[in-house]
Design a protein around this motif. Structure first.
Motif, PDB file in Angstrom:
ATOM      1  N   ALA A 141       0.840  -1.199   0.000  1.00 56.76           N
ATOM      2  CA  ALA A 141       0.000   0.000   0.000  1.00 56.76           C
ATOM      3  C   ALA A 141       0.872   1.244   0.000  1.00 56.76           C
ATOM      4  O   ALA A 141       0.567   2.232  -0.675  1.00 56.76           O
ATOM      5  CB  ALA A 141      -0.913  -0.012   1.212  1.00 56.76           C
ATOM      6  N   SER A 193       2.257   1.769  -3.427  1.00 59.82           N
ATOM      7  CA  SER A 193       1.181   2.216  -4.313  1.00 59.82           C
ATOM      8  C   SER A 193       0.897   3.701  -4.106  1.00 59.82           C
ATOM      9  O   SER A 193       0.827   4.482  -5.060  1.00 59.82           O
ATOM     10  CB  SER A 193      -0.071   1.384  -4.042  1.00 59.82           C
ATOM     11  OG  SER A 193      -1.180   1.999  -4.607  1.00 59.82           O
ATOM     12  N   SER A 196       0.666   2.153  -9.890  1.00 61.24           N
ATOM     13  CA  SER A 196       0.055   2.114  -8.563  1.00 61.24           C
ATOM     14  C   SER A 196      -1.179   1.214  -8.576  1.00 61.24           C
ATOM     15  O   SER A 196      -1.371   0.372  -7.689  1.00 61.24           O
ATOM     16  CB  SER A 196      -0.317   3.536  -8.147  1.00 61.24           C
ATOM     17  OG  SER A 196      -1.408   3.511  -7.255  1.00 61.24           O
ATOM     18  N   ASP A 200      -2.124  -2.371  -6.679  1.00 60.52           N
ATOM     19  CA  ASP A 200      -3.335  -2.592  -5.873  1.00 60.52           C
ATOM     20  C   ASP A 200      -4.024  -3.883  -6.302  1.00 60.52           C
ATOM     21  O   ASP A 200      -4.440  -4.696  -5.474  1.00 60.52           O
ATOM     22  CB  ASP A 200      -4.327  -1.445  -6.046  1.00 60.52           C
ATOM     23  CG  ASP A 200      -3.835  -0.155  -5.433  1.00 60.52           C
ATOM     24  OD1 ASP A 200      -2.786  -0.197  -4.775  1.00 60.52           O
ATOM     25  OD2 ASP A 200      -4.506   0.885  -5.623  1.00 60.52           O
ATOM     26  N   SER A 223     -11.831  -0.097  -4.538  1.00 56.98           N
ATOM     27  CA  SER A 223     -10.745  -0.263  -5.509  1.00 56.98           C
ATOM     28  C   SER A 223     -11.253  -0.017  -6.923  1.00 56.98           C
ATOM     29  O   SER A 223     -10.548   0.575  -7.744  1.00 56.98           O
ATOM     30  CB  SER A 223     -10.154  -1.668  -5.422  1.00 56.98           C
ATOM     31  OG  SER A 223      -9.828  -1.974  -4.098  1.00 56.98           O
ATOM     32  N   GLN A 251     -11.475   3.631  -7.572  1.00 60.37           N
ATOM     33  CA  GLN A 251     -10.141   4.179  -7.859  1.00 60.37           C
ATOM     34  C   GLN A 251      -9.732   3.786  -9.284  1.00 60.37           C
ATOM     35  O   GLN A 251      -9.177   4.600 -10.027  1.00 60.37           O
ATOM     36  CB  GLN A 251      -9.138   3.656  -6.814  1.00 60.37           C
ATOM     37  CG  GLN A 251      -7.696   4.076  -7.045  1.00 60.37           C
ATOM     38  CD  GLN A 251      -7.459   5.557  -6.763  1.00 60.37           C
ATOM     39  OE1 GLN A 251      -8.366   6.279  -6.348  1.00 60.37           O
ATOM     40  NE2 GLN A 251      -6.239   6.015  -7.010  1.00 60.37           N
ATOM     41  N   GLY A 300      -6.702   7.848  -3.728  1.00 60.00           N
ATOM     42  CA  GLY A 300      -5.998   6.569  -3.587  1.00 60.00           C
ATOM     43  C   GLY A 300      -5.409   6.421  -2.190  1.00 60.00           C
ATOM     44  O   GLY A 300      -5.529   5.373  -1.547  1.00 60.00           O
ATOM     45  N   HIS A 327      -6.463   3.646   0.776  1.00 59.80           N
ATOM     46  CA  HIS A 327      -5.589   2.710   1.488  1.00 59.80           C
ATOM     47  C   HIS A 327      -5.644   2.945   2.993  1.00 59.80           C
ATOM     48  O   HIS A 327      -5.701   2.004   3.790  1.00 59.80           O
ATOM     49  CB  HIS A 327      -4.151   2.858   0.991  1.00 59.80           C
ATOM     50  CG  HIS A 327      -3.925   2.181  -0.330  1.00 59.80           C
ATOM     51  ND1 HIS A 327      -4.042   0.819  -0.484  1.00 59.80           N
ATOM     52  CD2 HIS A 327      -3.616   2.663  -1.546  1.00 59.80           C
ATOM     53  CE1 HIS A 327      -3.808   0.502  -1.746  1.00 59.80           C
ATOM     54  NE2 HIS A 327      -3.550   1.600  -2.424  1.00 59.80           N
TER      55      HIS A 327
END
Ligand code: HEM
Ligand code: CU
Length: 839
Positions: free
Chosen positions: A708, A711, A748, A752, A776, A779, A824, A828
C-alpha cells in the motif's frame, strides 16, 4: 422584442450607437433554424425544451396516478393486476420525483437565471445542453419499460432485500438503478452549471446582498445537489454491483446490511424534498413582492432561512427510518431536528404573508396559485411535524396518511408554485399572457380536486389502509373515502388539462413585445432575445427595475456593457463572486451537435448495458467519449485578443487562468461530487466493517502494508510529475511529464490489483470484501480517466494548444490528477484503519 419605453427625457449620453452593432450581436447569437434547432445550446432554447420535457413527464406520471386511483376506486377491483399495479405506482413515484420534480426546477433555473442575473448565458452552455439531452433521451427510454412489463416495481425508494436479486430476479430493478443513476449525473451537471453561473456571471454591481432571492435559493439547491446526490449514486452503484456481480452489500447472511441502503438513499432522499421545495420558495419570494408591489419583507431573514434549511436538511434523513430500529438517542435527535426544520420554513412563510400584508395585492392568476400554495403547503408541513413525533409515526408508517402528507408537501410545495410561475413568466416566451378568465377555472379545479383527492387519505390512513396495496376488501370501511379520492384526482387532472389547452393556445399566438407586464423589479424582464439583454446593466439596488427607472431604456439602447460582441464570439461578463465587480470577458461556446450526440451515446450505453447488449452498449459509450473529447478539444483556445472593450469606461482581459477561471471552479465542484461519492463508498465500508465480530472477517486478509505504501508513493510521484508539467508550459518536456505521470498512476493501480489477487480477496465472499472491491473499482475508474487525460494533455501540448494564456486544460487536468492521488491514499488509509479500530 422589448416594448419601447415612452419616457421622452433624453439620457445624458445619447449619441447614436455605432453602425452594425446590433446586427453583429444578433448574428453571433442567432438560433439555428429548422431541425438544426436541436444543436442549439443557448440557455433560452435548452431551458424551454427542458421545461417542456419535464412537464411531459408530469403528465405521464399523472396519468399513472389516475390509473392508481381508478384501480383503488372500488374494493376488490381487477382493473390492474397486482404485478402491474406495483410497476405503476413505482413508476409514478419515480418519474414524478426524478423525471419531473428535480428536472423542472433545474429547467426553470436554466431558463430564468441567466436573464435574472443579467448574464447572456450560463457559463458552460454545452454542458447544460448535454445534461438536458441525456435526461430527455434516457428518461423517455426509461418510461417505455412500462409498455413491455419491464418497469421497476420495488417502490420509488427501491429497498433491498426486495430489490435484490433473490426477490427481483428480472431486469426491472436494473432499469431503475442504471436509468436513475445516470439521470442523476445529468442533474449534477446542471447544478455545477448553476452554482458557477450564480457566483461568477452576475451583472456588475449585483453584490451578494442585492442578488435575487431566487438566485440564493438556487445556489443553496445547487450545493445541496452536489452533496446529496452522490449518496444515492453510490447506493445505486452498490445495489447494481450486488445484482450483477454478486457482491453482497445488502445481504445480512453474508455480512451485508439492508439498512445501509436506507442510509444512503435517505441521505439523498430527505434533502431531495428541499431540493424540490427551495427553488419553489425562491420563485415565490420573487413573485410575492411583484404581486404586492413592495419589496420583500425580511429579505435577509429569508435568505438566512434558505441557508439554514440547506444545512439542516442533511441531519434528518433517518426520520424515514423510525420504524427500522434506530437507537433511542439517534431517533430522538432526528425527531427534534425534523421538527426544528419547520422553523426556517415558517420564517419564509411569515415573510411572504407580511409582504402581501404590507403591499397592495394585485389579483390575478399567479396570486391565486400562490395563496393555494401557502394553504396546502402549510397543511403538509403540519402533518410533517406530526410524523416527526416518533410514536405517531409508528402508527401511520406505510399507511395512506403518509401518501396524503407527501402529496400535500410535494404538490402544495412545488406543483402549485410552478403553476404560479408559469402564469407569471410565460409572457417572457412570446409576450402573451395566459387567460385570466380560464385561470380561475384551472385553479378552482386543481385546488378543489387536490383537496378532495388527498385530504380523505389522511383519514383512510388513520383507519388503517396501508399504502402500496393493489386492492382491499369491501368490509374495511375504506370504500367511500377511496371513491372520493378518485373523483378528486380526476377533477385535479381536469384542471391540468384545461391549463394545457390554454397554454397551447397562448403559445401559438403571434409574438408581441414583452414589456414588463407585472411591473416586476427583476432583470429577466429586460430580456427576450437570443442574446439576452441588449446590453448588460450595472445594478445599484436589489430591485433594479423599480429603483433605476431609466434602466430598461438605457439597456435597450445599448448604453450599458457589452452592447456589441467584443471578440466576435458569444460572451458574457465574468464578475467577482461577492462584490460582482467585472473581472474578465467570458467566452461561451456556441451551438454544436456534440452535446446531443454525446448524450445519446451515454443513454444508449446505460440502457443497453442493462439489457445485457454489451457490444452495442460499448459502441454507445465510445461514441459518447469521442464526442466529449471532441467538444473539450474545441474549448480553451487561445483568445484572438488579449483585452476587449466592453463599455465606454471598461476594458477587460479576455478569459482568465488558474483559480481565476470559471472552468477551474467547475472542475473543483465536480471533484467535490466525486469526493462525496467516494465518501459514500467509504461509509459503506465502515458500516459493514462495524457489523463484523472480527475484522477482517475469517478467511480474508489484506496485502502487506508495504504494498500500500508503494502504491501511494507511486501516486504521489505521478502528482509531482503533473505539478512539474504545470510549470513546463511551452517546454518540450511537458507531454513526456504527463505520460510519465500516467505510467506511475497505472503502476500504482496494478500494484493494488496484485495485492487483491495475491490475498485472494473476492468481492462475492463477504460484504466486507465487496466494499473493498468497490473502493478499488472506483479508484480504477479514475485511473482509466487519467489514461484519457494524460495522452490528451500530451496531444494538446504537441499541437501547440497549451500556452500561458490558454492553460485551463492543463490546470484542470492537474486538479483531477491530484484528486485521484488523494483518493488513492485515503482509500488505502481507510481500508487499513478499520481492522485496527475494530481490534
Ligand atoms: C394527479 C396527481 C396525483 C395522483 C392522483 C397521485 C396519486 C398517488 C397515489 C394514490 C399514490 C399511492 C400509491 C400506493 O401507495 O399504492 C401515490 C404515490 C406517490 N406519489 Fe402521487 N399522485 C399524484 C401526483 C404526484 C406528484 C405531483 C408527485 C411528486 C412531485 C407524486 C409523488 C408520489 C410518490 C413519491 C409516491 C410514492 C410512490 C411509492 O410508494 O413508491 N405524486 N400517488
Ligand atoms: Cu424526510
Amino acid at each position: 422584442m422589448k416594448q419601447p419605453m415612452t419616457d421622452p427625457t433624453p439620457l445624458p449620453n445619447s449619441a447614436p450607437r455605432p453602425e452594425g452593432e446590433l446586427e453583429r450581436l444578433e448574428e453571433v447569437w442567432r438560433t439555428p433554424s429548422g431541425w438544426r434547432f436541436f444543436k442549439s445550446v443557448n440557455n433560452t432554447n435548452i431551458g424551454l425544451l427542458y421545461i417542456g420535457t419535464a412537464l411531459l413527464f408530469f403528465v405521464l406520471a399523472g396519468i399513472l396516478g389516475l390509473l392508481i386511483r381508478l384501480q383503488l376506486a372500488v374494493p376488490e377491483n381487477a382493473f390492474l393486476a397486482a404485478g402491474t399495479y406495483n410497476q405503476v405506482f413505482t413508476m409514478h413515484g419515480t418519474v414524478m420525483m426524478f423525471l419531473f420534480a428535480i428536472p423542472v426546477v433545474e429547467a426553470l433555473a436554466v431558463y430564468l437565471l441567466p436573464n435574472m442575473l443579467g448574464a447572456r448565458d450560463l457559463p458552460f452552455p454545452r454542458l447544460s445542453a448535454y445534461a438536458y439531452w441525456a435526461y430527455a433521451i434516457g428518461g423517455l427510454a426509461f418510461f417505455c419499460t412500462l409498455f413491455v412489463g419491464l418497469a421497476p416495481d420495488g417502490g420509488w425508494f427501491m429497498y433491498p432485500p426486495l430489490t435484490g436479486l433473490q426477490y427481483s430476479p428480472d431486469m426491472n430493478a436494473d432499469f431503475w438503478l442504471l436509468g436513475i443513476g445516470f439521470i442523476e449525473i445529468s442533474a449534477i451537471a446542471g447544478a455545477i452549471e448553476l452554482i458557477v453561473g450564480i457566483l461568477f456571471t452576475r451583472a456588475p454591481g449585483m453584490t451578494l446582498g442585492r442578488m435575487p432571492v431566487y438566485a440564493w435559493a438556487m445556489l443553496v439547491v445547487g450545493l445541496m445537489i452536489v452533496f446529496a446526490f452522490p449518496a444515492v449514486i453510490a447506493g445505486t452503484a452498490l445495489l447494481e454491483m450486488e445484482r450483477a456481480l454478486d457482491w453482497p452489500f445488502f445481504i445480512p447472511e453474508r455480512g451485508g446490511d439492508p439498512l445501509l441502503w436506507q442510509h444512503l438513499f435517505w441521505f439523498f432522499g430527505h434533502p431531495e424534498v428541499y431540493i424540490i421545495f427551495l427553488p419553489a420558495a425562491g420563485m415565490v419570494s420573487t413573485m410575492v413582492p411583484t404581486i404586492a408591489g413592495t419589496a420583500l419583507v425580511g429579505r435577509r431573514a429569508i435568505i438566512a432561512a434558505l441557508l439554514g434549511v440547506g444545512v439542516f436538511s442533511f441531519g434528518l434523513w433517518a426520520h424515514h427510518m423510525f420504524t427500522a430500529g434506530l437507537g433511542v438517542m439517534e431517533a430522538g435527535f432526528v425527531s427534534a431536528a425534523s421538527m426544528a426544520v419547520a422553523v426556517p420554513t415558517a420564517i419564509q412563510v411569515f415573510g411572504w404573508i407580511a409582504t402581501l400584508w404590507k403591499g397592495k395585492v394585485r389579483q390575478g392568476a399567479p396570486t391565486l396559485f400562490l395563496l393555494g400554495f401557502m394553504f396546502i403547503f402549510v397543511l403538509g408541513g403540519l402533518t410533517g411535524v406530526m410524523v416527526a413525533v416518533i410514536p405517531f409515526d409508528w402508527q401511520v408508517h406505510d399507511t395512506y396518511f403518509i401518501v396524503a402528507h407527501l402529496h400535500y408537501v410535494l404538490i402544495g410545495g412545488m406543483v402549485f408554485p410552478v403553476f404560479a410561475a408559469m402564469y407569471y413568466w410565460l409572457p417572457l416566451i412570446n409576450g402573451n399572457r395566459l387567460s385570466e378568465r380560464l385561470s380561475r377555472w384551472v385553479f378552482g379545479l386543481m385546488f378543489t380536486g387536490f383537496n378532495v383527492a388527498f385530504f380523505p387519505m389522511h383519514i383512510t390512513g388513520l383507519v388503517g389502509m396501508p399504502r402500496r396495496v393493489y386492492t382491499y376488501p369491501a368490509d374495511m370501511g375504506w370504500n367511500g373515502l377511496n371513491m372520493l379520492s378518485t373523483v378528486g384526482a380526476f377533477v385535479f387532472a381536469a384542471g391540468v388539462l384545461l391549463f394545457a389547452v390554454d397554454a397551447a393556445r397562448t403559445l401559438r399566438r403571434p409574438t408581441r413585445p414583452v414589456g414588463n407586464p407585472w411591473n416586476a423589479p427583476t432583470l429577466e424582464w429586460l430580456t427576450s432575445e437570443d442574446y439576452g439583454n441588449r446590453s448588460i446593466p450595472r445594478i445599484t439596488s436589489a430591485d433594479p427595475l423599480w429603483d433605476q427607472p431609466t434602466l430598461s431604456r438605457e439597456v435597450d439602447e445599448g448604453r450599458h456593457y457589452l452592447p456589441d460582441t467584443a471578440t466576435g464570439a458569444r460572451e458574457t461578463i465574468a464578475t467577482s463572486p461577492v462584490a460582482a465587480e467585472p473581472r474578465y470577458l467570458m467566452i461561451l461556446q456556441g451551438d454544436s451537435w456534440l452535446p446531443p450526440v454525446a448524450a445519446f451515446g451515454t443513454a444508449a450505453f446505460f440502457l443497453l448495458l442493462t439489457m445485457k447488449l454489451n457490444v452495442a452498449a460499448w459502441i454507445g459509450g465510445i461514441v459518447a467519449i469521442v464526442c466529449v473529447i471532441a467538444w473539450l478539444w474545441q474549448t480553451d483556445r487561445q483568445p484572438t485578443q488579449g483585452e476587449a472593450r466592453v463599455g465606454e469606461d471598461l476594458v477587460l482581459p479576455v478569459g482568465a487562468i488558474k483559480s481565476g477561471s470559471h472552468s477551474w471552479w467547475g472542475t473543483m465542484i465536480m471533484l467535490i461530487v466525486d469526493g462525496s461519492i467516494f465518501a459514500s463508498f467509504g461509509f459503506a465500508y465502515i458500516h459493514v466493517s462495524m457489523r463484523l465480530q472480527v475484522c477482517p472477517p475469517p478467511g480474508a486478509s489484506l496485502a502487506p502494508l508495504s504494498q500500500a505504501l508503494v502504491s501511494g508513493g507511486l501516486l504521489v510521484l505521478g502528482s509531482v510529475l503533473v505539478w512539474l508539467a504545470t510549470h513546463a508550459i511551452g517546454k518540450r518536456r511537458l507531454p513526456w511529464l504527463a505520460l510519465a505521470a500516467l505510467a506511475c498512476a497505472c503502476a500504482s493501480f496494478a500494484l493494488d490489483m496484485h495485492g487483491l489477487r495475491s490475498t485472494g480477496l473476492d468481492g462475492s465472499s463477504s460484504a466486507w470484501a465487496a466494499a473493498i472491491s468497490a473502493l478499488s473499482g472506483y479508484q480504477g475508474l479514475h485511473i482509466v480517466l487519467l489514461a484519457i487525460v494524460g495522452p490528451y494533455l500530451a496531444l494538446r501540448a504537441w499541437r501547440g494548444h497549451l500556452n500561458h494564456r490558454s492553460r485551463a486544460t492543463l490546470d484542470n487536468a492537474a486538479l483531477i490528477w491530484h484528486y485521484t492521488t488523494l483518493q488513492g491514499i485515503a482509500m488505502h488509509a481507510l481500508i487499513r484503519l478499520m481492522p485496527l479500530l475494530m481490534e
